[in-house]
Each structure stands twice: as structure tokens, then as C-alpha cells.
Design a protein around this motif. Structure first.
Motif, PDB file in Angstrom:
ATOM      1  N   ALA A 274       1.113  -1.378  -0.150  1.00 35.85           N
ATOM      2  CA  ALA A 274       0.184  -0.142  -0.172  1.00 35.85           C
ATOM      3  C   ALA A 274       1.038   1.237  -0.173  1.00 35.85           C
ATOM      4  O   ALA A 274       2.128   0.823   0.660  1.00 35.85           O
ATOM      5  CB  ALA A 274      -0.933  -0.334   1.542  1.00 35.85           C
ATOM      6  N   GLU A 275       0.166   1.982  -0.735  1.00 37.42           N
ATOM      7  CA  GLU A 275       1.004   3.088  -0.569  1.00 37.42           C
ATOM      8  C   GLU A 275       0.469   4.565  -1.076  1.00 37.42           C
ATOM      9  O   GLU A 275      -0.779   4.337  -1.292  1.00 37.42           O
ATOM     10  CB  GLU A 275       2.140   3.609  -1.910  1.00 37.42           C
ATOM     11  CG  GLU A 275       2.763   4.742  -2.014  1.00 37.42           C
ATOM     12  CD  GLU A 275       1.569   5.453  -3.142  1.00 37.42           C
ATOM     13  OE1 GLU A 275       1.626   6.529  -2.561  1.00 37.42           O
ATOM     14  OE2 GLU A 275       1.378   4.608  -4.480  1.00 37.42           O
TER      15      GLU A 275
ATOM     16  N   MET B 254      -4.898   6.357   3.336  1.00 41.26           N
ATOM     17  CA  MET B 254      -4.462   4.957   3.669  1.00 41.26           C
ATOM     18  C   MET B 254      -4.097   4.446   4.759  1.00 41.26           C
ATOM     19  O   MET B 254      -3.984   3.377   5.650  1.00 41.26           O
ATOM     20  CB  MET B 254      -3.384   4.956   2.434  1.00 41.26           C
ATOM     21  CG  MET B 254      -2.610   3.093   2.434  1.00 41.26           C
ATOM     22  SD  MET B 254      -4.054   1.797   1.347  1.00 41.26           S
ATOM     23  CE  MET B 254      -3.167   2.140  -0.169  1.00 41.26           C
TER      24      MET B 254
ATOM     25  N   LEU C 189      -5.186   1.247   6.867  1.00 45.58           N
ATOM     26  CA  LEU C 189      -4.394   0.176   7.336  1.00 45.58           C
ATOM     27  C   LEU C 189      -4.807   0.358   8.791  1.00 45.58           C
ATOM     28  O   LEU C 189      -4.630  -1.026   9.374  1.00 45.58           O
ATOM     29  CB  LEU C 189      -2.434   1.241   7.440  1.00 45.58           C
ATOM     30  CG  LEU C 189      -1.465   0.299   7.859  1.00 45.58           C
ATOM     31  CD1 LEU C 189      -0.839  -1.257   6.861  1.00 45.58           C
ATOM     32  CD2 LEU C 189      -0.361   1.182   8.221  1.00 45.58           C
TER      33      LEU C 189
ATOM     34  N   PHE D 177      -2.637  -6.428   4.628  1.00 44.84           N
ATOM     35  CA  PHE D 177      -1.453  -5.837   3.796  1.00 44.84           C
ATOM     36  C   PHE D 177       0.662  -5.257   4.163  1.00 44.84           C
ATOM     37  O   PHE D 177       0.389  -5.978   5.228  1.00 44.84           O
ATOM     38  CB  PHE D 177      -1.207  -3.399   3.749  1.00 44.84           C
ATOM     39  CG  PHE D 177      -2.403  -3.192   3.474  1.00 44.84           C
ATOM     40  CD1 PHE D 177      -2.970  -2.878   2.584  1.00 44.84           C
ATOM     41  CD2 PHE D 177      -3.201  -2.820   4.377  1.00 44.84           C
ATOM     42  CE1 PHE D 177      -4.122  -2.112   1.864  1.00 44.84           C
ATOM     43  CE2 PHE D 177      -4.797  -1.696   4.723  1.00 44.84           C
ATOM     44  CZ  PHE D 177      -5.196  -2.024   3.164  1.00 44.84           C
TER      45      PHE D 177
ATOM     46  N   TYR E 219       3.684  -0.859   4.049  1.00 43.86           N
ATOM     47  CA  TYR E 219       2.813   0.684   3.459  1.00 43.86           C
ATOM     48  C   TYR E 219       4.131   1.807   3.772  1.00 43.86           C
ATOM     49  O   TYR E 219       4.841   1.489   4.594  1.00 43.86           O
ATOM     50  CB  TYR E 219       2.159   1.351   4.888  1.00 43.86           C
ATOM     51  CG  TYR E 219       0.974   2.415   4.718  1.00 43.86           C
ATOM     52  CD1 TYR E 219       1.211   2.648   3.804  1.00 43.86           C
ATOM     53  CD2 TYR E 219       1.838   3.250   5.813  1.00 43.86           C
ATOM     54  CE1 TYR E 219       0.516   4.220   3.245  1.00 43.86           C
ATOM     55  CE2 TYR E 219       0.986   4.456   5.478  1.00 43.86           C
ATOM     56  CZ  TYR E 219       0.523   4.922   4.695  1.00 43.86           C
ATOM     57  OH  TYR E 219       0.029   5.955   4.330  1.00 43.86           O
TER      58      TYR E 219
ATOM     59  N   GLN F  96       4.028   5.653   3.030  1.00 46.26           N
ATOM     60  CA  GLN F  96       3.848   7.224   3.474  1.00 46.26           C
ATOM     61  C   GLN F  96       4.557   7.809   3.093  1.00 46.26           C
ATOM     62  O   GLN F  96       5.939   8.187   3.390  1.00 46.26           O
ATOM     63  CB  GLN F  96       2.670   7.458   4.933  1.00 46.26           C
ATOM     64  CG  GLN F  96       2.119   8.810   4.248  1.00 46.26           C
ATOM     65  CD  GLN F  96       1.028   8.575   6.495  1.00 46.26           C
ATOM     66  OE1 GLN F  96       0.849   8.014   6.949  1.00 46.26           O
ATOM     67  NE2 GLN F  96       2.177   9.274   7.047  1.00 46.26           N
TER      68      GLN F  96
END
Length: 287
Positions: A167-168, A177, A181, A188, A191, A193
Motif C-alpha cells: 500500500a502507498e 491509506m 491500514l 497489507f 505501507y 507514506q
């Protein structure tokens, strides 16, 4: 924390970012083609809880504006690209990228792909990767729930390796996101960010020990670096309370504050607006 690092854990950690106002990317003529695309899912008709209306427009290999009709979250618009060997039987990695404000659905179909590079550079760092770029309505809990519903649908209807779900989120997409999360960290693998702030309680993230990388400019014009620093320190405190050593914490948590010189040397006129262009093409972040 890079993909190579996470391979040591039996997973690929993906560094990702996004933004608008920073070097939009596009096709040679800057227009989406009208080439018919294949259906987003050969198995979608088997679902009794949700269905997908496939998009028909193509842009740089992405099928634009597929719509998941969720019985609980309503319509969820997303752009998607499958790897060339998607039908070959090998489980795929999944990369979910959430854009910032300019990439929201209200600003036009595919605008997130035209203004951010991460959907295009991410497959360089993992084999057999499916890339999904939702276009949501905001950066609050409604969009976070839609992100979760879409991820659940994809995992149920595609041959995805559950140990490679990345995930981004950038700017507003990072806020969304981070909420997703926080609600469902089990979905996920890792991640990233960038240029954002963590908008959810960190306890559930720490409980799952989902790897998190926080990347931001030291003087990001919109958020500043303090929210990322505070989330980082809070997570470290929680992990220490769990009995983790500093070395163990460093394996799942990275704070990456880029100095002013990083942007100046690359000709960036600002940190928030040009972070996506730089971060997406930076092998130290992406690789």
C-alpha cells in the motif's frame, strides 16, 4: 527499509509515493486511447456480494474507470493494470496506490495516473505485479472503507500472493491509506507514506507489526515533517512496550526525512508539490 530488505523477511517491501502539481506523466500524445480492454476479472460473475463494471478506456496499459459496486460501500472507481503473465498461474503481487487531492475522481478519470508516477515505477521492483489505482472522493473514513472493500474484492477474485500486498499513499492519499491500514492492517504486507500524516490510531498497526516507511521533506510546505516524526516516535514507543529491540523496530519502521538539499540538487521548486516526481524515481526509496 527497501524491497531488498523485506525479501529477507520473505516479502518485498515497496516504497511508494505520489503527488500532483509535479511533472505529470502521460502517453506520447497526452491522451487516453479508446482501445477496448479485457474485463477486470474473469471470475467477477461468481460473486453474489459485489460486481464490477469493467472500464473500456486504456491509458498507458491501465484499464480506466472500472467500478466495483459494493453492497456496503457503494461504487468504487479504480484504474488497473495486470501483468503480462496474469493468466499464467503464478500468484501476483498487488500494489495499491492512493493519490492526493488532484487525483480524486471529481477531477477526471485517470487524473491520478496522469499526475503521479508510482503506479508506473512500482512494477520495476517486484515481479508479476498487479497495480490498482483507486480514485476516491476524499481522505476520510468513507474512502478508507472503500479502499478496504476494493482490496478484499481483489484478494477474493484474483490469484494474489497475500504476502505481497503493498500500500502507498501520498499527501491526502496517505491520510486515507493510513486510516485503511489502521482499520485492517492484516490486509497489507507493507505501507509507504509520503508527504502526509498518519490519521489513525497506531495501536493496531503496531499490533500487526506491518512494516511502515514514512518519507517526507524536512520542510514540506503542506504538512511539515513533525507529524511524521510524531507518528514514528509513537510507534517506536509502542514497539518498545511490546519488548522489541531497537534493531527489531528498525526492521519494521523507517522515518526518512529528506533534507532541503535533496530537493535543491534536483531542481525542485518545492518539497510537497514535487515529492512524487522525485520519490517515485528514486531507487533508494523505491528499490
Amino acid at each position: 527499509m527497501t524491497m531488498r530488505n523485506l525479501r529477507r523477511w520473505g516479502a518485498l517491501a515497496l516504497a511508494m509515493t505520489m503527488i500532483w502539481g509535479a511533472g505529470a506523466c502521460g502517453s506520447p500524445d497526452g491522451q487516453a486511447s479508446q482501445t477496448p480492454s479485457r474485463s477486470p476479472s474473469a471470475r467477477e460473475s461468481t460473486s453474489t456480494d459485489a460486481s464490477v463494471t469493467p472500464g473500456t478506456e486504456q491509458y498507458r496499459g491501465f484499464t480506466l474507470d472500472n467500478v466495483l459496486h459494493s453492497p456496503t460501500e457503494g461504487d468504487i472507481h479504480f484504474n488497473m493494470k495486470l501483468p503480462g503473465n496474469a493468466d499464467g498461474g503464478a500468484p501476483m503481487a498487488l500494489f495499491l496506490t492512493l493519490p492526493g487531492y488532484q487525483g480524486l475522481y471529481r477531477f477526471g478519470v485517470g487524473e491520478n495516473l496522469r499526475t503521479e508516477d508510482f503506479a508506473f515505477t512500482a512494477p520495476d521492483y517486484a515481479d508479476n505485479m498487479m497495480v490498482v489505482a483507486p480514485q476516491l472522493e476524499d481522505w476520510q473514513d468513507t474512502s478508507a472503507r472503500k479502499t478496504i472493500a476494493l482490496a478484499e474484492y481483489l484478494l477474493a477474485h484474483y490469484n494474489i500472493d497475500r504476502s505481497r500486498v503493498y500500500a502507498e499513499g501520498y499527501s491526502g492519499g496517505g491520510e486515507t491509506m493510513s486510516r485503511a491500514l489502521g482499520m485492517r492492517p492484516d490486509l497489507f504486507t507493507a505501507y509507504l507514506q509520503c508527504a502526509s500524516q498518519f490519521d489513525r490510531d497506531l495501536e493496531s498497526v503496531a499490533k500487526s507489526r506491518t512494516p511502515v516507511r514514512l518519507v517526507i521533506g524536512a520542510h514540506d510546505e503542506y504538512y511539515g515533517a513533525d507529524p511524521s516524526r510524531q507518528a514514528y516516535e509513537r510507534l517506536r514507543d509502542i514497539y518498545r512496550g511490546q519488548g522489541m529491540s531497537d534493531a527489531e523496530i528498525d526492521g519494521v519502521l523507517v522515518l526518512d526525512v529528506r533534507p532541503d538539499s535533496y530537493f535543491e540538487q534536483r531542481g525542485a521548486s518545492n518539497q510537497h508539490g514535487e515529492g512524487a516526481r522525485l520519490f517515485a524515481r528514486d531507487p533508494q526509496i523505491m528499490g
